[in-house]
Design a protein around this motif. Structure first.
Motif, PDB file in Angstrom:
ATOM      1  N   LYS A  44       0.838  -1.200   0.000  1.00 57.38           N
ATOM      2  CA  LYS A  44       0.000   0.000   0.000  1.00 57.38           C
ATOM      3  C   LYS A  44       0.873   1.250   0.000  1.00 57.38           C
ATOM      4  CE  LYS A  44      -3.989  -2.095   2.132  1.00 57.38           C
ATOM      5  NZ  LYS A  44      -5.020  -2.027   3.139  1.00 57.38           N
ATOM      6  N   LYS A  45       0.380   2.247  -0.719  1.00 56.63           N
ATOM      7  CA  LYS A  45       1.074   3.524  -0.779  1.00 56.63           C
ATOM      8  C   LYS A  45       0.024   4.599  -1.050  1.00 56.63           C
ATOM      9  CE  LYS A  45       4.780   5.899  -3.177  1.00 56.63           C
ATOM     10  NZ  LYS A  45       5.794   5.801  -4.207  1.00 56.63           N
ATOM     11  N   GLU A  46      -0.016   5.582  -0.176  1.00 59.97           N
ATOM     12  CA  GLU A  46      -0.934   6.715  -0.318  1.00 59.97           C
ATOM     13  C   GLU A  46      -2.381   6.261  -0.505  1.00 59.97           C
ATOM     14  OE1 GLU A  46       0.768   8.962  -3.531  1.00 59.97           O
ATOM     15  OE2 GLU A  46       2.536   9.489  -2.359  1.00 59.97           O
ATOM     16  N   GLU A  55      10.299 -10.326  -7.648  1.00 58.85           N
ATOM     17  CA  GLU A  55      11.503 -10.079  -8.452  1.00 58.85           C
ATOM     18  C   GLU A  55      11.825  -8.590  -8.554  1.00 58.85           C
ATOM     19  OE1 GLU A  55       9.776 -10.354 -12.959  1.00 58.85           O
ATOM     20  OE2 GLU A  55       9.641 -12.134 -11.702  1.00 58.85           O
ATOM     21  N   ASP A  56      10.854  -7.717  -8.243  1.00 56.81           N
ATOM     22  CA  ASP A  56      11.075  -6.271  -8.259  1.00 56.81           C
ATOM     23  C   ASP A  56      11.485  -5.718  -6.897  1.00 56.81           C
ATOM     24  OD1 ASP A  56      10.329  -6.186 -10.949  1.00 56.81           O
ATOM     25  OD2 ASP A  56       8.222  -5.874 -10.454  1.00 56.81           O
ATOM     26  N   VAL A  57      11.482  -6.562  -5.882  1.00 52.91           N
ATOM     27  CA  VAL A  57      11.782  -6.134  -4.521  1.00 52.91           C
ATOM     28  C   VAL A  57      13.290  -6.157  -4.280  1.00 52.91           C
ATOM     29  CG1 VAL A  57      11.474  -6.696  -2.075  1.00 52.91           C
ATOM     30  CG2 VAL A  57       9.558  -6.948  -3.675  1.00 52.91           C
ATOM     31  N   PHE A  58      13.806  -5.069  -3.726  1.00 50.95           N
ATOM     32  CA  PHE A  58      15.220  -4.989  -3.365  1.00 50.95           C
ATOM     33  C   PHE A  58      15.430  -5.512  -1.945  1.00 50.95           C
ATOM     34  CE2 PHE A  58      15.376  -2.758  -7.170  1.00 50.95           C
ATOM     35  CZ  PHE A  58      16.679  -2.430  -7.515  1.00 50.95           C
ATOM     36  N   TYR A  59      14.618  -5.015  -1.004  1.00 52.97           N
ATOM     37  CA  TYR A  59      14.659  -5.546   0.353  1.00 52.97           C
ATOM     38  C   TYR A  59      13.358  -5.234   1.082  1.00 52.97           C
ATOM     39  CZ  TYR A  59      16.141  -0.846   1.957  1.00 52.97           C
ATOM     40  OH  TYR A  59      16.226   0.495   2.217  1.00 52.97           O
ATOM     41  N   ILE A  60      13.173  -5.913   2.212  1.00 51.37           N
ATOM     42  CA  ILE A  60      11.978  -5.762   3.031  1.00 51.37           C
ATOM     43  C   ILE A  60      12.461  -5.464   4.443  1.00 51.37           C
ATOM     44  CG2 ILE A  60       9.884  -6.889   3.857  1.00 51.37           C
ATOM     45  CD1 ILE A  60      10.285  -8.863   1.424  1.00 51.37           C
ATOM     46  N   GLU A  61      11.866  -4.457   5.053  1.00 51.55           N
ATOM     47  CA  GLU A  61      12.327  -4.021   6.370  1.00 51.55           C
ATOM     48  C   GLU A  61      11.154  -3.818   7.314  1.00 51.55           C
ATOM     49  OE1 GLU A  61      15.695  -0.913   7.843  1.00 51.55           O
ATOM     50  OE2 GLU A  61      14.270  -0.149   6.367  1.00 51.55           O
ATOM     51  N   SER A  62      11.364  -4.155   8.577  1.00 53.72           N
ATOM     52  CA  SER A  62      10.366  -3.947   9.609  1.00 53.72           C
ATOM     53  C   SER A  62      10.815  -2.797  10.504  1.00 53.72           C
ATOM     54  CB  SER A  62      10.203  -5.225  10.440  1.00 53.72           C
ATOM     55  OG  SER A  62       9.275  -5.022  11.473  1.00 53.72           O
ATOM     56  N   ILE A  63       9.950  -1.785  10.650  1.00 53.04           N
ATOM     57  CA  ILE A  63      10.235  -0.627  11.482  1.00 53.04           C
ATOM     58  C   ILE A  63       8.993  -0.329  12.308  1.00 53.04           C
ATOM     59  CG2 ILE A  63      10.858   1.826  11.516  1.00 53.04           C
ATOM     60  CD1 ILE A  63      12.064   1.395   8.697  1.00 53.04           C
ATOM     61  N   ASP A  64       9.150  -0.294  13.641  1.00 53.33           N
ATOM     62  CA  ASP A  64       8.041   0.021  14.543  1.00 53.33           C
ATOM     63  C   ASP A  64       6.795  -0.824  14.255  1.00 53.33           C
ATOM     64  OD1 ASP A  64       9.609   1.946  15.799  1.00 53.33           O
ATOM     65  OD2 ASP A  64       8.904   3.548  14.473  1.00 53.33           O
ATOM     66  N   ASP A  65       6.962  -2.130  14.160  1.00 48.00           N
ATOM     67  CA  ASP A  65       5.864  -3.077  13.910  1.00 48.00           C
ATOM     68  C   ASP A  65       5.155  -2.865  12.578  1.00 48.00           C
ATOM     69  OD1 ASP A  65       6.226  -4.609  16.202  1.00 48.00           O
ATOM     70  OD2 ASP A  65       5.001  -3.256  17.416  1.00 48.00           O
ATOM     71  N   LYS A  66       5.801  -2.198  11.642  1.00 48.56           N
ATOM     72  CA  LYS A  66       5.271  -2.053  10.285  1.00 48.56           C
ATOM     73  C   LYS A  66       6.294  -2.642   9.329  1.00 48.56           C
ATOM     74  CE  LYS A  66       2.517   2.065  11.129  1.00 48.56           C
ATOM     75  NZ  LYS A  66       2.222   3.430  10.713  1.00 48.56           N
ATOM     76  N   THR A  67       5.801  -3.237   8.255  1.00 49.24           N
ATOM     77  CA  THR A  67       6.676  -3.863   7.267  1.00 49.24           C
ATOM     78  C   THR A  67       6.656  -3.031   5.995  1.00 49.24           C
ATOM     79  OG1 THR A  67       6.147  -6.032   8.197  1.00 49.24           O
ATOM     80  CG2 THR A  67       7.166  -6.001   6.018  1.00 49.24           C
ATOM     81  N   PHE A  68       7.847  -2.715   5.494  1.00 47.62           N
ATOM     82  CA  PHE A  68       7.987  -1.910   4.293  1.00 47.62           C
ATOM     83  C   PHE A  68       8.725  -2.704   3.219  1.00 47.62           C
ATOM     84  CE2 PHE A  68       7.607   1.027   7.822  1.00 47.62           C
ATOM     85  CZ  PHE A  68       6.618   1.885   7.372  1.00 47.62           C
ATOM     86  N   PHE A  76       6.654   0.618  -0.312  1.00 51.35           N
ATOM     87  CA  PHE A  76       5.271   0.257  -0.040  1.00 51.35           C
ATOM     88  C   PHE A  76       5.167  -0.315   1.366  1.00 51.35           C
ATOM     89  CE2 PHE A  76       6.064  -0.216  -4.551  1.00 51.35           C
ATOM     90  CZ  PHE A  76       4.999   0.451  -5.129  1.00 51.35           C
ATOM     91  N   GLU A  77       4.007  -0.153   1.986  1.00 50.42           N
ATOM     92  CA  GLU A  77       3.769  -0.784   3.268  1.00 50.42           C
ATOM     93  C   GLU A  77       3.032  -2.098   3.020  1.00 50.42           C
ATOM     94  OE1 GLU A  77       1.748   0.084   7.622  1.00 50.42           O
ATOM     95  OE2 GLU A  77       2.026   1.756   6.238  1.00 50.42           O
ATOM     96  N   CYS A  78       3.407  -3.110   3.783  1.00 45.59           N
ATOM     97  CA  CYS A  78       2.824  -4.449   3.623  1.00 45.59           C
ATOM     98  C   CYS A  78       2.201  -4.879   4.941  1.00 45.59           C
ATOM     99  CB  CYS A  78       3.926  -5.421   3.200  1.00 45.59           C
ATOM    100  SG  CYS A  78       3.384  -7.124   3.021  1.00 45.59           S
ATOM    101  N   GLU A  79       1.076  -5.562   4.874  1.00 42.16           N
ATOM    102  CA  GLU A  79       0.383  -6.000   6.084  1.00 42.16           C
ATOM    103  C   GLU A  79       1.011  -7.241   6.711  1.00 42.16           C
ATOM    104  OE1 GLU A  79      -3.781  -6.367   5.254  1.00 42.16           O
ATOM    105  OE2 GLU A  79      -4.028  -4.210   4.959  1.00 42.16           O
ATOM    106  N   LEU A  80       1.803  -7.981   5.943  1.00 41.50           N
ATOM    107  CA  LEU A  80       2.428  -9.195   6.471  1.00 41.50           C
ATOM    108  C   LEU A  80       3.595  -8.841   7.386  1.00 41.50           C
ATOM    109  CD1 LEU A  80       2.487 -11.358   3.231  1.00 41.50           C
ATOM    110  CD2 LEU A  80       0.931 -11.590   5.163  1.00 41.50           C
ATOM    111  N   LYS A  81       3.864  -9.714   8.333  1.00 41.31           N
ATOM    112  CA  LYS A  81       5.012  -9.558   9.224  1.00 41.31           C
ATOM    113  C   LYS A  81       6.266 -10.049   8.517  1.00 41.31           C
ATOM    114  CE  LYS A  81       2.670  -8.178  12.818  1.00 41.31           C
ATOM    115  NZ  LYS A  81       2.709  -6.790  13.214  1.00 41.31           N
ATOM    116  N   LEU A  82       7.408  -9.589   8.975  1.00 39.87           N
ATOM    117  CA  LEU A  82       8.679  -9.960   8.352  1.00 39.87           C
ATOM    118  C   LEU A  82       8.898 -11.470   8.386  1.00 39.87           C
ATOM    119  CD1 LEU A  82      11.005  -8.387   7.011  1.00 39.87           C
ATOM    120  CD2 LEU A  82      12.226  -8.565   9.163  1.00 39.87           C
TER     121      LEU A  82
END
Length: 145
Positions: A44-46, A55-68, A76-82
């Motif tokens: 999600k974005k905006e 294949e388009d993802v460079f990396y996935i990071e979790s910050i303050d219980d949110k996954t980006f 983008f923000e993702c609802e799934l946990k890391l």
């Protein structure tokens, strides 16, 4: 290696069959890339939802219980946990590099050693991420295949 492509409108989905003598690191890497082709997640974005191919993802990071999810130029923000994403990506080119980050090793252009056993990976979009020393060995295994 031979590549045979049988294209027809009769086929409803893509089917890939690999016939080989022994599996080697290059073939395992190819299979990991094929697996990525069939995976996607919703980001999600905006206030809008987007389908993101792994294949388009460079990396996935979790910050303050949110996954980006970080792509080449967008986040983008993702609802799934890391840990949920890590489980989905086990047999792919993705690998955990810290407690809060998973990286796509196919997007790494170079790596250099830092102090205290850590590494720094530069991605193909020139962004840099730190590989925690506890995850260096698993990163090396994925990156060198």
């Amino acid at each position: 290696m031979r590549l045979i492509i049988d294209q027809s409108l009769e086929y409803k989905e893509v089917e890939i069959t690999i016939k080989c003598g022994l599996m080697d690191a290059h073939l395992e890497n190819l299979i990991a890339q094929i697996r990525l082709y069939s995976f996607s997640i919703t980001g999600k974005k905006e206030g809008r939802s987007y389908i993101i191919r792994f294949e388009d993802v460079f990396y996935i990071e979790s910050i303050d219980d949110k996954t980006f999810v970080y792509c080449e130029k967008e986040i983008f923000e993702c609802e799934l946990k890391l840990y949920e994403l890590e489980h989905q990506l086990l047999a792919t080119s993705f690998v955990r590099i810290s407690k809060s980050c998973i990286i796509n090793t196919t997007k790494v252009s170079n790596v250099r050693a830092l102090l205290n056993g850590k590494f720094e990976a530069e991605l193909t979009n020139k962004e840099k991420v730190i590989i925690n020393r506890h995850y260096v060995q698993s990163f090396k295994q994925k990156f060198n295949t």
